[in-house]
Each structure stands twice: as structure tokens, then as C-alpha cells.
Design a protein around this motif. Sequence first.
Motif, mmCIF file in Angstrom:
data_model
loop_
_atom_site.group_PDB
_atom_site.id
_atom_site.type_symbol
_atom_site.label_atom_id
_atom_site.label_comp_id
_atom_site.label_asym_id
_atom_site.label_seq_id
_atom_site.Cartn_x
_atom_site.Cartn_y
_atom_site.Cartn_z
ATOM 1 N N ALA A 1 -27.991 -3.234 -16.909
ATOM 2 C CA ALA A 1 -28.385 -4.419 -16.978
ATOM 3 C C ALA A 1 -29.145 -5.170 -16.861
ATOM 4 N N ASP A 2 -29.807 -4.819 -17.971
ATOM 5 C CA ASP A 2 -30.952 -5.982 -18.927
ATOM 6 C C ASP A 2 -32.384 -6.180 -17.403
ATOM 7 N N ALA A 3 -32.001 -5.689 -16.496
ATOM 8 C CA ALA A 3 -33.572 -5.473 -15.669
ATOM 9 C C ALA A 3 -34.902 -5.483 -15.866
ATOM 10 N N ARG A 4 -35.332 -6.548 -14.823
ATOM 11 C CA ARG A 4 -37.009 -6.280 -15.785
ATOM 12 C C ARG A 4 -37.374 -5.826 -14.237
ATOM 13 N N GLY A 5 -39.031 -5.258 -13.985
ATOM 14 C CA GLY A 5 -39.416 -5.155 -12.730
ATOM 15 C C GLY A 5 -40.166 -6.610 -12.920
ATOM 16 N N GLY A 6 -40.101 -6.543 -11.082
ATOM 17 C CA GLY A 6 -40.943 -8.062 -11.327
ATOM 18 C C GLY A 6 -42.529 -8.100 -11.145
ATOM 19 N N VAL A 7 -42.848 -9.224 -11.136
ATOM 20 C CA VAL A 7 -44.376 -10.046 -11.337
ATOM 21 C C VAL A 7 -44.427 -11.004 -9.855
ATOM 22 N N HIS A 8 -45.610 -11.205 -9.805
ATOM 23 C CA HIS A 8 -45.828 -10.984 -8.880
ATOM 24 C C HIS A 8 -44.659 -11.267 -7.756
ATOM 25 N N VAL A 9 -44.798 -9.479 -6.853
ATOM 26 C CA VAL A 9 -43.362 -10.430 -5.854
ATOM 27 C C VAL A 9 -45.103 -9.762 -4.814
ATOM 28 N N ASP A 10 -43.855 -10.154 -3.769
ATOM 29 C CA ASP A 10 -44.623 -10.585 -1.852
ATOM 30 C C ASP A 10 -43.560 -9.163 -1.143
ATOM 31 N N LEU A 11 -44.126 -8.346 -1.006
ATOM 32 C CA LEU A 11 -43.392 -7.748 -0.469
ATOM 33 C C LEU A 11 -44.419 -7.181 1.269
ATOM 34 N N GLY A 12 -43.388 -7.685 2.234
ATOM 35 C CA GLY A 12 -44.118 -7.459 3.130
ATOM 36 C C GLY A 12 -43.690 -5.755 3.876
ATOM 37 N N PHE A 13 -44.584 -4.903 4.638
ATOM 38 C CA PHE A 13 -44.585 -3.640 5.500
ATOM 39 C C PHE A 13 -45.056 -3.641 7.292
ATOM 40 N N GLU A 14 -44.039 -3.119 7.777
ATOM 41 C CA GLU A 14 -44.402 -2.670 9.335
ATOM 42 C C GLU A 14 -45.264 -1.291 9.095
ATOM 43 N N THR A 15 -46.566 -1.256 9.787
ATOM 44 C CA THR A 15 -46.684 0.176 10.130
ATOM 45 C C THR A 15 -47.520 -0.315 11.099
#
Length: 228
Positions: free
Chosen positions: A174-188
Amino acid sequence: MLTRLAWLALEATDLEPVRKFYAERLGLTVRAQRADELVFAAGEADLVCRRPDAFPRGGLHTHYAFSIPAGEYDDWWARLATTYDLEEAQFGSARSLYLYDPEENCVELGQRDVAGPGIDGIFEVVLEVESLERAREFYEDLGFETVDTGDDRKRVRLHGPMALELWEPHLGIADARGGVHVDLGFETAAPEAALDAVADRVRSVERASDDAVVVRDPDGHFLTFTSA
């Protein structure tokens, strides 16, 4: 090491079309609303849509995937196809549909073993990276496991709290692209241990405390390791 995806943040210049798309079209509940930010509940994770007024910005043209119960797929297709130009892909016995939100993020709804009803989690996020090998080693040291390398040698798929795809610049389904300056939060259970695993390769440490560590990875994506 990282136990759960807590949030995915996207950039939105205009929050009202984004609210209508995610709340009215996709049925997500608005968990919080501020002048510069909307937070939607997507199963156990939050989807955050944020105006680009400060750092961290949300991701641009980010491809990511929502989980939906397998039995709901045809209903989702029928409902969304009246308004959107959908594309479909099959992965083994599971089908996924693809459409774009008002900010040109490629949104996938994929059949998964979830309870529902409706969207019940985020199972994949795609990041654009400059070097697959560098990015792969970085995320493996955070506990992700490589499970597939693309035939075109432009992507790597890893499994962890969710599926993480690392893409060198190219167009996907679907002409998708990888995101730039993505903000991800993870629990640990141990934010400082997560920092220690990659401290020699992060672009910067934005904040570090006993309950949360915020870093930028080698490609500029924001990662938060939180115990809460």
C-alpha cells in the motif's frame, strides 16, 4: 527486557480530522484530550496524536498495525470500503487491510487472536532506519529477536513486546513507508538496565530517573523505558 508497548505517538497538524478518523471511523475511545494532543485507547497500548509544538514529536508517515478479531475482518472491510480505497494482503491464513489516516500514516487492521470487540492492540510498528545492521543490533540488545530478513534486503522484522519492522527507505504494501522521529513507550521492570544495554549507541539521553528513561536511538526515534 521490554515487556509491553505502552504507546505509539504520531504527529498531527490538525487534531479534529484525526479525532474523527480514529474515534468515529475506527471506534477508538479518547482517553485524554489536550490542546496539543489526543490519546486514544488501543487495547493495552495508547495511540497518541500530537501537534508538532515541542519534542518529542510524533512520527511522520508511520506504518503500523492494529489487531482485530479474525471474525470481524469482513465487517471492517465492508464498512471502510464505502469511504476508503483499501488494499489487502494475506499472511498465511491471516488477512490485513490497509488505509491511510488524515496525516498520511498507513494504518493496517490485521486478523489476530484477540478478544475484541473492535481494535484490540497494536501489533506492529515500522521504523525507517539508515543502517539495518546497526538498528537490528541496537534493538536486539533491548531484547527483540530477529525473525525475518526481507528478500529485498531492505527490511528486518523483530519480535518483542510487538512486531518491530526496521526499513531502509522504500515503499511497502500500500506504498507504506517507515516512520521518522517516531515516539515509542515501553514498559520494563528495569528502565536503567534498558539504558545500560544501549547507552554507548544512543544519540542522546533526554531524561533518566528511577521510573523512566527517555533516549533517542541511532536514527532519531524517541524511546521511553518506563516502569509505570
